[in-house]
Design a protein around this motif. Structure first.
Motif, PDB file in Angstrom:
ATOM      1  N   LYS A  93       0.828  -1.206   0.000  1.00 51.47           N
ATOM      2  CA  LYS A  93       0.000   0.000   0.000  1.00 51.47           C
ATOM      3  C   LYS A  93       0.869   1.265   0.000  1.00 51.47           C
ATOM      4  O   LYS A  93       0.599   2.213  -0.738  1.00 51.47           O
ATOM      5  N   LEU A  94       1.936   1.260   0.824  1.00 52.57           N
ATOM      6  CA  LEU A  94       2.835   2.416   0.881  1.00 52.57           C
ATOM      7  C   LEU A  94       3.555   2.657  -0.446  1.00 52.57           C
ATOM      8  O   LEU A  94       3.892   3.796  -0.778  1.00 52.57           O
ATOM      9  N   LEU A  95       3.812   1.598  -1.189  1.00 45.96           N
ATOM     10  CA  LEU A  95       4.526   1.731  -2.459  1.00 45.96           C
ATOM     11  C   LEU A  95       3.647   2.254  -3.591  1.00 45.96           C
ATOM     12  O   LEU A  95       4.157   2.593  -4.666  1.00 45.96           O
ATOM     13  N   GLU A  96       2.343   2.351  -3.361  1.00 47.54           N
ATOM     14  CA  GLU A  96       1.443   2.901  -4.377  1.00 47.54           C
ATOM     15  C   GLU A  96       1.711   4.402  -4.539  1.00 47.54           C
ATOM     16  O   GLU A  96       1.916   5.109  -3.548  1.00 47.54           O
ATOM     17  N   PRO A  97       1.709   4.900  -5.783  1.00 44.28           N
ATOM     18  CA  PRO A  97       1.998   6.327  -6.017  1.00 44.28           C
ATOM     19  C   PRO A  97       1.132   7.282  -5.195  1.00 44.28           C
ATOM     20  O   PRO A  97       1.620   8.326  -4.758  1.00 44.28           O
TER      21      PRO A  97
END
Length: 188
Positions: A93-97
């Motif tokens: 989730k954190l790696l989503e833009p």
């Protein structure tokens, strides 16, 4: 005998004037990989098999250029296992833009704008009666303490990380490997 003494003196001189002139005879291995004091934080982290999640997160956050710059920086570098302790799906989730700002905040809560080797951190802890506040670039305040001879860091949510490998010297600072991801206060 004189030849052996000359060779030994030359070797000592070469070691003391080489990459580890900052007072370190050798850099510790990280995840079985050699870490070069002549390489920057991103280059060395990219070589560490236990920091692949961190490297991916630094890339997704757009912090590669910053951590390759002159610094100096002290990075408390969480391992893949540290990221795995987060709730399921958190890293993805954190790696989503759309979550880039939050990712930047979390990652910069692991970075201090100075070159702080472990002996200096231990000295600050001792000078502050056992607990030293560490201000990070992400606006977090970590509390550094000692337990059983190890540096411990407590984040703003009360989680505690142990520095498992200290003093990995870089061309632009130092990395201390930690076993827990440090998080900002819940309301930030």
């Amino acid at each position: 005998m004189k030849l052996i003494t000359t060779i030994a003196a030359t070797a000592i001189l070469a070691m003391s004037s080489g990459a580890f002139a900052a007072g370190h005879a050798t850099n510790p291995m990280v995840g079985g990989a050699e870490m070069s004091a002549s390489m920057n934080i991103v280059e060395n982290a990219s070589n560490s098999p236990i920091h692949t999640t961190l490297v991916a997160a630094v890339g997704a956050a757009g912090l590669v250029d910053t951590l390759q710059s002159e610094g100096p920086f002290t990075v408390f570098a969480p391992t893949n296992d540290a990221f795995a302790k987060l709730p399921a799906g958190s890293v993805e989730k954190l790696l989503e833009p759309k979550n880039k700002d939050r990712l930047v905040q979390i990652l910069t809560c692991h970075v201090v704008a100075t070159n702080a080797l472990s002996d200096a951190i231990q000295g600050m802890i001792a000078d502050d009666n056992g607990s030293h506040a560490v201000e990070t670039l992400g606006g977090c305040t970590l509390q550094a303490t000692m337990k059983d001879g190890m540096i411990m860091l407590q984040d703003e949510q009360g989680q505690v990380a142990t520095v498992t490998i200290a003093d990995v010297v870089q061309s632009n600072g130092v990395i201390h490997v930690i076993d827990t991801v440090m998080l900002p206060a819940r309301n930030s």
